[in-house]
Design a protein around this motif. Structure first.
Motif, PDB file in Angstrom:
ATOM      1  N   SER A 212      44.294  30.555  51.735  1.00  0.00           N
ATOM      2  CA  SER A 212      43.390  30.730  51.798  1.00  0.00           C
ATOM      3  C   SER A 212      42.740  31.713  50.565  1.00  0.00           C
ATOM      4  O   SER A 212      41.912  31.574  50.200  1.00  0.00           O
ATOM      5  CB  SER A 212      42.158  30.857  52.856  1.00  0.00           C
ATOM      6  N   LEU A 213      43.729  32.480  50.854  1.00  0.00           N
ATOM      7  CA  LEU A 213      43.472  34.541  50.196  1.00  0.00           C
ATOM      8  C   LEU A 213      44.983  34.432  49.529  1.00  0.00           C
ATOM      9  O   LEU A 213      45.107  35.372  48.980  1.00  0.00           O
ATOM     10  CB  LEU A 213      43.786  35.326  51.200  1.00  0.00           C
ATOM     11  N   GLN A 214      45.853  33.286  49.550  1.00  0.00           N
ATOM     12  CA  GLN A 214      46.437  33.482  48.105  1.00  0.00           C
ATOM     13  C   GLN A 214      46.480  33.986  46.275  1.00  0.00           C
ATOM     14  O   GLN A 214      46.397  34.080  46.191  1.00  0.00           O
ATOM     15  CB  GLN A 214      47.204  32.161  48.279  1.00  0.00           C
ATOM     16  N   PRO A 215      45.254  32.739  46.539  1.00  0.00           N
ATOM     17  CA  PRO A 215      44.867  32.855  44.866  1.00  0.00           C
ATOM     18  C   PRO A 215      44.385  34.230  44.606  1.00  0.00           C
ATOM     19  O   PRO A 215      44.718  35.411  43.627  1.00  0.00           O
ATOM     20  CB  PRO A 215      43.564  32.236  44.802  1.00  0.00           C
ATOM     21  N   LEU A 216      43.389  34.999  46.318  1.00  0.00           N
ATOM     22  CA  LEU A 216      42.824  36.324  45.189  1.00  0.00           C
ATOM     23  C   LEU A 216      44.321  36.948  45.968  1.00  0.00           C
ATOM     24  O   LEU A 216      43.711  37.895  45.245  1.00  0.00           O
ATOM     25  CB  LEU A 216      41.759  36.136  46.441  1.00  0.00           C
ATOM     26  N   ALA A 234      35.748  40.908  48.923  1.00  0.00           N
ATOM     27  CA  ALA A 234      34.989  39.637  50.347  1.00  0.00           C
ATOM     28  C   ALA A 234      33.757  38.892  48.891  1.00  0.00           C
ATOM     29  O   ALA A 234      33.402  37.671  49.243  1.00  0.00           O
ATOM     30  CB  ALA A 234      33.580  40.574  51.055  1.00  0.00           C
ATOM     31  N   HIS A 235      33.429  39.796  47.677  1.00  0.00           N
ATOM     32  CA  HIS A 235      32.660  39.127  47.120  1.00  0.00           C
ATOM     33  C   HIS A 235      33.312  37.651  46.028  1.00  0.00           C
ATOM     34  O   HIS A 235      32.775  36.742  46.456  1.00  0.00           O
ATOM     35  CB  HIS A 235      31.515  39.494  45.959  1.00  0.00           C
ATOM     36  N   ARG A 236      34.156  38.103  45.907  1.00  0.00           N
ATOM     37  CA  ARG A 236      35.131  37.304  45.410  1.00  0.00           C
ATOM     38  C   ARG A 236      35.766  36.026  46.156  1.00  0.00           C
ATOM     39  O   ARG A 236      35.876  34.741  45.160  1.00  0.00           O
ATOM     40  CB  ARG A 236      36.623  37.944  44.852  1.00  0.00           C
TER      41      ARG A 236
END
Length: 316
Positions: A212-216, A234-236
């Protein structure tokens, strides 16, 4: 100079960990500019098979006499037991006494302990064995929270992957960054999970296990030179700050601030090795802003100053 490498095998040897040694030191990579190693698989009796821990036989081509002139003697993981062949322990003691570098992968450190080579030395092993290693060899200084420990002529590593790290570290230490990088490139592994001080210690950083956070995380890596507050991240990620912090810790094993600092230090190491940028320029490129802040984080995580690291590991 690291030229001759002897891997010692006995009954209950772990084939994968033996394979780590074979892959780093036993494959001919002279076409990539890597010096050829005289790699020897050694047992108590040359030509007599030993049983692995997974139902196969491994036949060492050499006996223990092949340790006599080895620059590096390596013990892969073996089943942990109360006793090992006395001839093997004697050969390891002799090799260490004459100045050979001794390396263990995972539970191979117990063999070194039985040979008396851990007394007064820093060492590590797989986290599942750390408590038993401490109990059995109280004179050893066991650090259970690291990938590997370089105590000069004694290098010990934790699990399988950290055995690769330790071997590449020894190659880099003895033959330079270019050789270690060439081997790592062929193995398709990271060449730089190590540092510069004599008693090297690097904290294991868990890799992300979710998606879930890989793109970020990828975006953060591409933008290390910008500030990353928890609120902005968190917003991103379209989450509340509390949910984001909990998810980030679950997937990376650490906080956003520590993760970013580590990635910036890793980027700084690459720039120090591969470019002529000044320390101030490296600091700006990595997002630290000032050389003083870079030096603080670099020394905290790597153990040496940026200039000292460059002096030791910059590619020619």
């Amino acid at each position: 100079m690291l030229r001759t490498v002897a891997a010692v095998v006995m009954d209950s040897v772990a084939p994968f960990e033996l394979g780590v040694l074979c892959e780093v030191f036993g494959v001919d990579r002279t076409d990539d500019g890597v010096p050829e190693f005289d790699f020897r698989v050694c047992g108590e009796h040359a030509g007599r098979p030993v049983r692995s821990g997974v139902g196969m036989l491994i036949t060492p081509e050499h006996g223990l006499d092949a340790l006599a002139d080895a620059d590096l003697v390596a013990v892969p993981a073996h089943g942990v037991t109360d006793s090992y062949p006395p001839a093997v322990l004697d050969a390891l003691r002799v090799a260490a006494a004459r100045g050979a570098t001794v390396v263990s992968v995972c539970s191979g450190v117990f063999v070194l302990g039985e040979a008396g080579l851990l007394d007064g030395r820093r060492c590590t092993t797989h986290w599942r064995h750390a408590e038993e290693l401490t109990r059995r060899f109280p004179a050893a200084h066991v650090d259970p929270d690291v990938l590997f420990v370089d105590d000069g002529s004694l290098v010990t590593s934790a699990g399988t992957a950290s055995g690769i790290d330790a071997c590449l570290h020894v190659v880099r230490r003895e033959l330079g960054a270019g050789v270690a990088t060439a081997i790592a490139r062929r193995m398709v592994v990271a060449p730089q999970r190590e540092g510069g001080q004599r008693q090297f210690v690097e904290l294991a950083m868990p890799e992300c296990t979710g998606d879930s956070l890989q793109p970020l995380l990828g975006w953060m890596l591409e933008n290390l030179d910008t500030e990353h507050s928890v609120a902005d991240l968190a917003h991103r990620a379209v989450m509340s700050e509390r949910t984001f912090a909990r998810r980030f810790a679950a997937e990376t094993g650490t906080t956003p601030g520590r993760w970013v600092a580590l990635q910036r230090v890793l980027h700084a190491r690459r720039l120090l090795e591969d470019t002529q940028l000044s320390v101030e320029e490296v600091a700006h490129a990595c997002g630290f802003g000032t050389a003083a802040l870079l030096r603080h984080h670099f020394h905290k995580l790597v153990g040496v100053a940026p200039k000292d690291y460059r002096r030791s590991f910059a590619c020619p």
